[in-house]
Motif scaffolding. Structure first.
Motif, PDB file in Angstrom:
ATOM      1  N   SER A 169     -24.719  62.313  16.315  1.00 50.36           N
ATOM      2  CA  SER A 169     -23.852  62.948  15.316  1.00 50.36           C
ATOM      3  C   SER A 169     -22.666  63.632  15.986  1.00 50.36           C
ATOM      4  O   SER A 169     -21.545  63.627  15.446  1.00 50.36           O
ATOM      5  CB  SER A 169     -24.657  63.961  14.499  1.00 50.36           C
ATOM      6  N   ILE A 170     -22.904  64.216  17.159  1.00 50.69           N
ATOM      7  CA  ILE A 170     -21.802  64.832  17.904  1.00 50.69           C
ATOM      8  C   ILE A 170     -20.788  63.769  18.327  1.00 50.69           C
ATOM      9  O   ILE A 170     -19.562  63.985  18.259  1.00 50.69           O
ATOM     10  CB  ILE A 170     -22.357  65.595  19.121  1.00 50.69           C
ATOM     11  N   LEU A 171     -21.279  62.602  18.744  1.00 50.09           N
ATOM     12  CA  LEU A 171     -20.375  61.508  19.106  1.00 50.09           C
ATOM     13  C   LEU A 171     -19.511  61.108  17.922  1.00 50.09           C
ATOM     14  O   LEU A 171     -18.298  60.876  18.071  1.00 50.09           O
ATOM     15  CB  LEU A 171     -21.190  60.310  19.612  1.00 50.09           C
ATOM     16  N   CYS A 172     -20.103  61.027  16.732  1.00 51.13           N
ATOM     17  CA  CYS A 172     -19.329  60.698  15.532  1.00 51.13           C
ATOM     18  C   CYS A 172     -18.263  61.770  15.261  1.00 51.13           C
ATOM     19  O   CYS A 172     -17.138  61.456  14.869  1.00 51.13           O
ATOM     20  CB  CYS A 172     -20.246  60.576  14.327  1.00 51.13           C
ATOM     21  N   ALA A 173     -18.633  63.021  15.481  1.00 52.30           N
ATOM     22  CA  ALA A 173     -17.719  64.120  15.186  1.00 52.30           C
ATOM     23  C   ALA A 173     -16.478  64.093  16.071  1.00 52.30           C
ATOM     24  O   ALA A 173     -15.403  64.538  15.648  1.00 52.30           O
ATOM     25  CB  ALA A 173     -18.437  65.457  15.331  1.00 52.30           C
ATOM     26  N   VAL A 174     -16.603  63.580  17.289  1.00 48.90           N
ATOM     27  CA  VAL A 174     -15.460  63.581  18.221  1.00 48.90           C
ATOM     28  C   VAL A 174     -14.845  62.186  18.371  1.00 48.90           C
ATOM     29  O   VAL A 174     -13.988  61.990  19.234  1.00 48.90           O
ATOM     30  CB  VAL A 174     -15.895  64.116  19.611  1.00 48.90           C
ATOM     31  N   ALA A 175     -15.247  61.228  17.547  1.00 50.06           N
ATOM     32  CA  ALA A 175     -14.775  59.846  17.676  1.00 50.06           C
ATOM     33  C   ALA A 175     -13.245  59.781  17.597  1.00 50.06           C
ATOM     34  O   ALA A 175     -12.659  60.227  16.611  1.00 50.06           O
ATOM     35  CB  ALA A 175     -15.393  58.978  16.589  1.00 50.06           C
ATOM     36  N   PRO A 176     -12.588  59.178  18.607  1.00 54.74           N
ATOM     37  CA  PRO A 176     -11.124  59.086  18.589  1.00 54.74           C
ATOM     38  C   PRO A 176     -10.608  57.866  17.829  1.00 54.74           C
ATOM     39  O   PRO A 176      -9.406  57.760  17.584  1.00 54.74           O
ATOM     40  CB  PRO A 176     -10.772  58.978  20.073  1.00 54.74           C
ATOM     41  N   SER A 177     -11.491  56.934  17.477  1.00 48.71           N
ATOM     42  CA  SER A 177     -11.069  55.715  16.789  1.00 48.71           C
ATOM     43  C   SER A 177     -12.215  55.219  15.927  1.00 48.71           C
ATOM     44  O   SER A 177     -13.360  55.679  16.046  1.00 48.71           O
ATOM     45  CB  SER A 177     -10.684  54.623  17.803  1.00 48.71           C
ATOM     46  N   ILE A 178     -11.904  54.258  15.071  1.00 50.91           N
ATOM     47  CA  ILE A 178     -12.933  53.722  14.186  1.00 50.91           C
ATOM     48  C   ILE A 178     -14.016  53.005  14.988  1.00 50.91           C
ATOM     49  O   ILE A 178     -15.191  53.013  14.610  1.00 50.91           O
ATOM     50  CB  ILE A 178     -12.302  52.768  13.131  1.00 50.91           C
ATOM     51  N   GLU A 179     -13.652  52.418  16.122  1.00 52.61           N
ATOM     52  CA  GLU A 179     -14.642  51.731  16.954  1.00 52.61           C
ATOM     53  C   GLU A 179     -15.660  52.715  17.522  1.00 52.61           C
ATOM     54  O   GLU A 179     -16.859  52.424  17.574  1.00 52.61           O
ATOM     55  CB  GLU A 179     -13.958  50.968  18.090  1.00 52.61           C
ATOM     56  N   TRP A 180     -15.206  53.883  17.953  1.00 56.16           N
ATOM     57  CA  TRP A 180     -16.121  54.905  18.445  1.00 56.16           C
ATOM     58  C   TRP A 180     -17.001  55.435  17.315  1.00 56.16           C
ATOM     59  O   TRP A 180     -18.176  55.762  17.524  1.00 56.16           O
ATOM     60  CB  TRP A 180     -15.347  56.048  19.099  1.00 56.16           C
ATOM     61  N   LEU A 181     -16.449  55.513  16.121  1.00 54.63           N
ATOM     62  CA  LEU A 181     -17.258  55.952  14.979  1.00 54.63           C
ATOM     63  C   LEU A 181     -18.334  54.917  14.664  1.00 54.63           C
ATOM     64  O   LEU A 181     -19.473  55.276  14.341  1.00 54.63           O
ATOM     65  CB  LEU A 181     -16.361  56.191  13.761  1.00 54.63           C
ATOM     66  N   TRP A 182     -17.977  53.629  14.755  1.00 54.51           N
ATOM     67  CA  TRP A 182     -19.000  52.584  14.588  1.00 54.51           C
ATOM     68  C   TRP A 182     -20.142  52.777  15.577  1.00 54.51           C
ATOM     69  O   TRP A 182     -21.312  52.683  15.211  1.00 54.51           O
ATOM     70  CB  TRP A 182     -18.385  51.201  14.796  1.00 54.51           C
ATOM     71  N   LEU A 183     -19.788  53.031  16.853  1.00 55.41           N
ATOM     72  CA  LEU A 183     -20.815  53.205  17.880  1.00 55.41           C
ATOM     73  C   LEU A 183     -21.707  54.404  17.560  1.00 55.41           C
ATOM     74  O   LEU A 183     -22.943  54.316  17.658  1.00 55.41           O
ATOM     75  CB  LEU A 183     -20.149  53.395  19.245  1.00 55.41           C
ATOM     76  N   GLY A 184     -21.102  55.519  17.189  1.00 54.91           N
ATOM     77  CA  GLY A 184     -21.894  56.692  16.844  1.00 54.91           C
ATOM     78  C   GLY A 184     -22.798  56.448  15.667  1.00 54.91           C
ATOM     79  O   GLY A 184     -23.952  56.904  15.637  1.00 54.91           O
ATOM     80  N   ARG A 185     -22.302  55.683  14.693  1.00 53.23           N
ATOM     81  CA  ARG A 185     -23.119  55.376  13.509  1.00 53.23           C
ATOM     82  C   ARG A 185     -24.287  54.455  13.859  1.00 53.23           C
ATOM     83  O   ARG A 185     -25.388  54.599  13.308  1.00 53.23           O
ATOM     84  CB  ARG A 185     -22.239  54.738  12.431  1.00 53.23           C
TER      85      ARG A 185
END
Length: 397
Positions: free
Chosen positions: A86-102
């Motif tokens: 969840s912390i990774l999602c919160a600091v995601a700099p791009s949609i690709e990083w948000l995908w990874l966190g999800r």
């Protein structure tokens, strides 16, 4: 019954609520996420599919791990990792990083449901197990209503990233609560090996059981009738009903009310009604809800907001049937309850992932197409249930 018995339904419900909170809390933030990360609406929608992908891929192993290492240890580790994701999602700099966190959130997000069901069967049998399962669902039903409200409030106060910070805090709190309140319910003598050959035989036995597959499909398809609206909520609420980001309560309020009422009725029916009668009553309510939904969607222009009442009635029927369906499925494999629970969740989540990524975008174009989708899912669900009953009757002849 373990110590801390009064806390057990609340803790299991909170652990199971990781899923609804991971999905529903950030739904109001979709437009803001897209604008901030320069992503299209489809790319933001795919963050749901990414979560489902991780969920479906890992949920098959939660139960086997819990059968080997115990329920408590698996829950402790996975809820802690969920907080980090969840912390990774919160600091995601791009949609690709948000995908990874999800995806990482999904890897951990199914543990509460899978292991929680196994805990219920560890401590109770028969009608008592149905009562505890229904009580957990009764408390758990609050999550879909609370989650979008929390998300909308956080979005207004501190932006979409605060939603994932909230999920991180939620994960940390659950880790501490599990460590403090949940005793181990699986004795060491009853634990199973993780040897590949034994695992293969176990999964082959579970998925090779027609009775288990039919019961699992019945529960999964019933849930899809409601989950279709969850996945379509941004379009349904914002476009079809013409409400703002705070209008998600119009959908989730009646749905949660229906779930709570259905779970309460299921708890009262345990030990009084036979399983077949309980599930039949649930299907009867679901069919009434589907008929009402179709009539309102097709024949009453301007009355779209009444659809949410049909969704609530549908959730009531679904919640009456689900505890019984879950217990019937787990009872087929008493020595492998964790694995059986994993396989059950894998079936449901796999179907839900397909619904989120493919079916929902095809059906959310109108209220009538959504109502038709609900009708299709409950029709498939009752077909699986009737086939299961027919096979059981043939086996007793």
């Amino acid at each position: 019954m373990p110590a801390n018995a009064l806390w057990l339904p609340w803790l299991l419900a909170a652990l199971s609520a990781i899923g609804p909170f991971s999905i529903d809390t950030y739904l109001p933030a979709f437009p803001r996420i897209g604008a901030d990360l320069e992503a299209t609406a489809i790319q933001v929608q795919q963050t749901l599919s990414a979560y489902m992908l991780g969920l479906a891929g890992m949920v098959l192993w939660h139960g086997a791990l819990a059968d080997r290492y115990g329920r408590r240890h698996v829950l402790l580790v996975l809820t802690a990792v969920f907080a980090l994701a969840s912390i990774l999602c919160a600091v995601a700099p791009s949609i690709e990083w948000l995908w990874l966190g999800r995806v990482l959130q999904g890897v951990c997000g199914g543990a509460g449901v899978v292991v929680g069901r196994a805990v219920v069967r560890d401590v109770h049998e028969g009608a008592q197990a149905q009562r505890l399962m229904a009580r957990v669902m009764l408390i758990f039903a609050l999550a879909p209503a609370i989650a979008p409200l929390v998300g909308a409030a956080l979005l207004a106060l501190a932006g979409w990233r605060s939603i994932f910070i909230f999920l991180a805090v939620f994960g940390i709190a659950l880790t501490l609560a599990t460590w403090r309140l949940l005793p181990e319910t699986l004795p060491v003598a009853e634990r199973q090996s993780l040897h590949p050959a034994q695992l293969l035989r176990g999964y082959r036995a579970v998925f090779g059981s027609p009775a288990f597959v039919l019961l699992g499909l019945t529960a999964a398809l019933n849930f899809c009738g409601f989950f279709l609206y969850v996945m379509s909520a941004p379009v349904f609420i914002l476009e079809h009903l013409g409400l703002g980001t705070t209008g998600f309560i119009w959908l989730f309020g009646p749905a949660v009310g229906g779930m709570m009422l259905g779970s309460l009725l299921s708890e009262r029916m345990a030990g009084v009604w036979r399983p077949g009668r309980t599930v039949g009553a649930g299907f009867a309510l679901m069919f009434v809800a589907v008929l009402a939904n179709l009539l309102v969607s097709a024949g009453l222009p301007g009355a779209e907001r009444w659809i949410v009442l049909a969704v609530g009635l549908y959730c009531c029927g679904m919640s009456i049937a689900t505890p019984t369906l879950n217990i019937l499925a787990l009872d087929l494999f008493p020595a492998r309850r964790g694995m059986a629970s994993s396989c059950q969740s894998f079936m449901q989540i796999g179907i839900n992932a397909l619904l989120a990524g493919v079916v929902a975008p095809l059906l959310w174009t109108s209220t009538l197409s959504l109502a038709t989708g609900m009708a299709l899912f409950v029709g498939l669900g009752v077909s699986c249930w009737l086939l299961w009953m027919w096979r059981r009757r043939q086996a007793t002849l």
